[in-house]
Design an enzyme around this catalytic site. Structure first.
Site, PDB file in Angstrom:
ATOM      1  CE1 TYR A 155      -4.354  -1.021  -0.211  1.00  0.00           C
ATOM      2  CE2 TYR A 155      -3.410  -2.915   0.918  1.00  0.00           C
ATOM      3  CZ  TYR A 155      -4.434  -2.335   0.189  1.00  0.00           C
ATOM      4  OH  TYR A 155      -5.529  -3.075  -0.166  1.00  0.00           O
ATOM      5  NE  ARG A 200      -2.814   0.079  -4.813  1.00  0.00           N
ATOM      6  CZ  ARG A 200      -4.035  -0.253  -4.387  1.00  0.00           C
ATOM      7  NH1 ARG A 200      -4.194  -1.171  -3.449  1.00  0.00           N
ATOM      8  NH2 ARG A 200      -5.098   0.311  -4.898  1.00  0.00           N
ATOM      9  CB  VAL A 241      -7.798   3.985  -2.170  1.00  0.00           C
ATOM     10  CG1 VAL A 241      -8.970   3.159  -1.678  1.00  0.00           C
ATOM     11  CG2 VAL A 241      -6.869   3.111  -3.034  1.00  0.00           C
ATOM     12  CG  HIS A 255     -13.704   0.590  -1.913  1.00  0.00           C
ATOM     13  ND1 HIS A 255     -13.558  -0.036  -3.119  1.00  0.00           N
ATOM     14  CD2 HIS A 255     -14.880   0.146  -1.407  1.00  0.00           C
ATOM     15  CE1 HIS A 255     -14.599  -0.825  -3.355  1.00  0.00           C
ATOM     16  NE2 HIS A 255     -15.424  -0.724  -2.334  1.00  0.00           N
ATOM     17  N   GLY A 263     -15.856   3.724 -15.389  1.00  0.00           N
ATOM     18  CA  GLY A 263     -14.562   3.046 -15.223  1.00  0.00           C
ATOM     19  C   GLY A 263     -14.508   2.073 -14.068  1.00  0.00           C
TER      20      GLY A 263
HETATM   21  P1  OAD Z   1     -11.079  -2.610 -11.895  1.00  0.00           P
HETATM   22  O1  OAD Z   1      -9.599  -2.597 -12.119  1.00  0.00           O
HETATM   23  O2  OAD Z   1     -11.715  -3.872 -11.466  1.00  0.00           O
HETATM   24  O3  OAD Z   1     -11.839  -2.167 -13.232  1.00  0.00           O
HETATM   25  C1  OAD Z   1     -11.483  -1.042 -13.975  1.00  0.00           C
HETATM   26  C2  OAD Z   1     -12.552  -0.827 -15.022  1.00  0.00           C
HETATM   27  O4  OAD Z   1     -12.245   0.366 -15.716  1.00  0.00           O
HETATM   28  C3  OAD Z   1     -12.637  -1.924 -16.085  1.00  0.00           C
HETATM   29  O5  OAD Z   1     -14.000  -2.266 -16.262  1.00  0.00           O
HETATM   30  C4  OAD Z   1     -12.054  -1.268 -17.342  1.00  0.00           C
HETATM   31  O6  OAD Z   1     -12.682  -1.727 -18.525  1.00  0.00           O
HETATM   32  C5  OAD Z   1     -12.390   0.183 -17.106  1.00  0.00           C
HETATM   33  N1  OAD Z   1     -11.455   1.149 -17.720  1.00  0.00           N
HETATM   34  C6  OAD Z   1     -10.107   1.062 -17.839  1.00  0.00           C
HETATM   35  N2  OAD Z   1      -9.598   2.169 -18.385  1.00  0.00           N
HETATM   36  C7  OAD Z   1     -10.654   2.999 -18.632  1.00  0.00           C
HETATM   37  C8  OAD Z   1     -10.786   4.299 -19.193  1.00  0.00           C
HETATM   38  N3  OAD Z   1      -9.735   4.999 -19.595  1.00  0.00           N
HETATM   39  N4  OAD Z   1     -12.028   4.830 -19.282  1.00  0.00           N
HETATM   40  C9  OAD Z   1     -13.120   4.142 -18.874  1.00  0.00           C
HETATM   41  N5  OAD Z   1     -13.062   2.903 -18.334  1.00  0.00           N
HETATM   42  C10 OAD Z   1     -11.848   2.335 -18.214  1.00  0.00           C
HETATM   43  O7  OAD Z   1     -11.370  -1.453 -10.880  1.00  0.00           O
HETATM   44  P2  OAD Z   1     -12.643  -1.161  -9.985  1.00  0.00           P
HETATM   45  O8  OAD Z   1     -13.906  -1.582 -10.655  1.00  0.00           O
HETATM   46  O9  OAD Z   1     -12.512   0.244  -9.554  1.00  0.00           O
HETATM   47  O10 OAD Z   1     -11.691  -2.502  -3.887  1.00  0.00           O
HETATM   48  O11 OAD Z   1     -12.401  -2.090  -8.770  1.00  0.00           O
HETATM   49  C11 OAD Z   1     -13.374  -2.029  -7.758  1.00  0.00           C
HETATM   50  C12 OAD Z   1     -12.784  -2.382  -6.474  1.00  0.00           C
HETATM   51  O12 OAD Z   1     -12.212  -3.664  -6.602  1.00  0.00           O
HETATM   52  C13 OAD Z   1     -11.610  -1.522  -6.043  1.00  0.00           C
HETATM   53  O13 OAD Z   1     -12.029  -0.361  -5.405  1.00  0.00           O
HETATM   54  C14 OAD Z   1     -10.921  -2.424  -5.088  1.00  0.00           C
HETATM   55  C15 OAD Z   1     -11.059  -3.745  -5.795  1.00  0.00           C
HETATM   56  O14 OAD Z   1     -11.316  -4.778  -5.012  1.00  0.00           O
HETATM   57  C16 OAD Z   1     -11.073  -2.813  -2.746  1.00  0.00           C
HETATM   58  O15 OAD Z   1      -9.862  -2.836  -2.646  1.00  0.00           O
HETATM   59  C17 OAD Z   1     -12.021  -3.060  -1.627  1.00  0.00           C
END
Ligand code: OAD
Length: 249
Positions: free
Chosen positions: A66, A69, A106, A122, A189
């Site tokens: 972390y 990051r 985050v 989160h 996203g």
């Molecule tokens: P992900 O990494 O799972 O997903 C990222 C999403 O963004 C994907 O659906 C991509 O297709 C999309 N994406 C990538 N680049 C993009 C762009 N330039 N414009 C639009 N879309 C784009 O990330 P999250 O969904 O945020 O939680 O993940 C959700 C949670 O899962 C996080 O907060 C984290 C993780 O577990 C915890 O740590 C509790």
């Protein structure tokens, strides 16, 4: 055509809720959560490091991940998508409406780009918390001087929500209140696989909101939204703001 759809809905809405995920920060150079980890960390699965069990087993390893990051994020800047969202909020509030930005990120980039009403569901990489007293610490040295740092009674842990943990009550309440009155809901996203955030679209629909999903690709939640918009948030959001109120970056 679809963008016109979004813009028309936003023009006639007074209460707007946006929910963002890692995709919004991708164009700032921050790998999305599910992107493969690089270098030393490539042997780890992020979903396995982001758990209370992993911290219990190896607090030093998890804290170091972390902290790295956190340093990476501090070296990145908000992108045009972040700035467009901040401008949208200013436009809505200047016209007497409400604009709530719920984020699973985050990285703090929404706050750094000028968004005001941000709910970090989160948690945040810049906050660390005592495992026993719950006391929060910001302005920690970069990098941390040791991993993990003992406090009087416990260990310092990253101030983020891990898999298997509940969302902060305050954030959940703020999200619930905003969703209950929203007229437009826009999820941007996010892969839509982590609940409860992925399910906020249902709350928005229950409130009668028009719902939009903006992503590079469809997600398991796409069918729950009224409209899917395909594209990069750093390109599409400034375009929406431009069509909506003449925004230029
Ligand atoms: P992900 O990494 O799972 O997903 C990222 C999403 O963004 C994907 O659906 C991509 O297709 C999309 N994406 C990538 N680049 C993009 C762009 N330039 N414009 C639009 N879309 C784009 O990330 P999250 O969904 O945020 O939680 O993940 C959700 C949670 O899962 C996080 O907060 C984290 C993780 O577990 C915890 O740590 C509790």
């Amino acid at each position: 055509m679809t963008l016109q759809h979004v813009t028309d809905a936003l023009k006639s809405a007074k209460h707007v809720v946006v929910m963002t995920g890692a995709g919004v920060s991708a164009e700032s150079g921050i790998p999305t959560f599910r992107d493969a980890l690089e270098g030393y960390w490539s042997k780890y699965d992020p979903a396995e490091l982001a758990t209370p069990e992993a911290f219990q087993r190896d607090p030093e390893l998890v804290s170091r991940w972390y902290d790295e990051r956190r340093m990476k994020v501090l070296a990145c800047d908000p992108n045009p998508g972040h700035f467009a969202l901040a401008a949208m909020e200013a436009h809505v509030t200047d016209n007497g409406g409400t604009f709530t930005l719920l984020t699973q990120n985050v990285d703090g980039l929404h706050v750094r780009s000028g968004s005001q009403n941000v709910v970090e569901v989160h948690g945040s990489l810049t906050t660390w918390r005592c495992t026993v007293t719950g006391e929060e610490f910001t302005d920690m040295p970069t990098p941390l001087e040791s991993y993990p740092t003992p406090t009087d009674e416990g260990l310092l842990r990253p101030g983020v929500v891990w898999f298997g943990e509940a969302l902060p009550m305050k954030a959940l309440q703020a999200a619930g209140e905003a969703l209950s009155q929203c007229e437009v809901y826009l999820a941007i996203g996010t892969s839509g696989v982590v609940f409860p955030a992925a399910g906020f679209v249902s709350d928005a629909k229950a409130a009668g909101a028009k719902t939009f999903e903006l992503n590079l690709q469809k997600t398991p939640m796409t069918s729950y939204f009224d409209t899917f918009v395909e594209g990069k948030s750093g390109e599409v959001l400034p375009e929406i703001a431009s069509q909506w109120f003449g925004y230029s970056s």
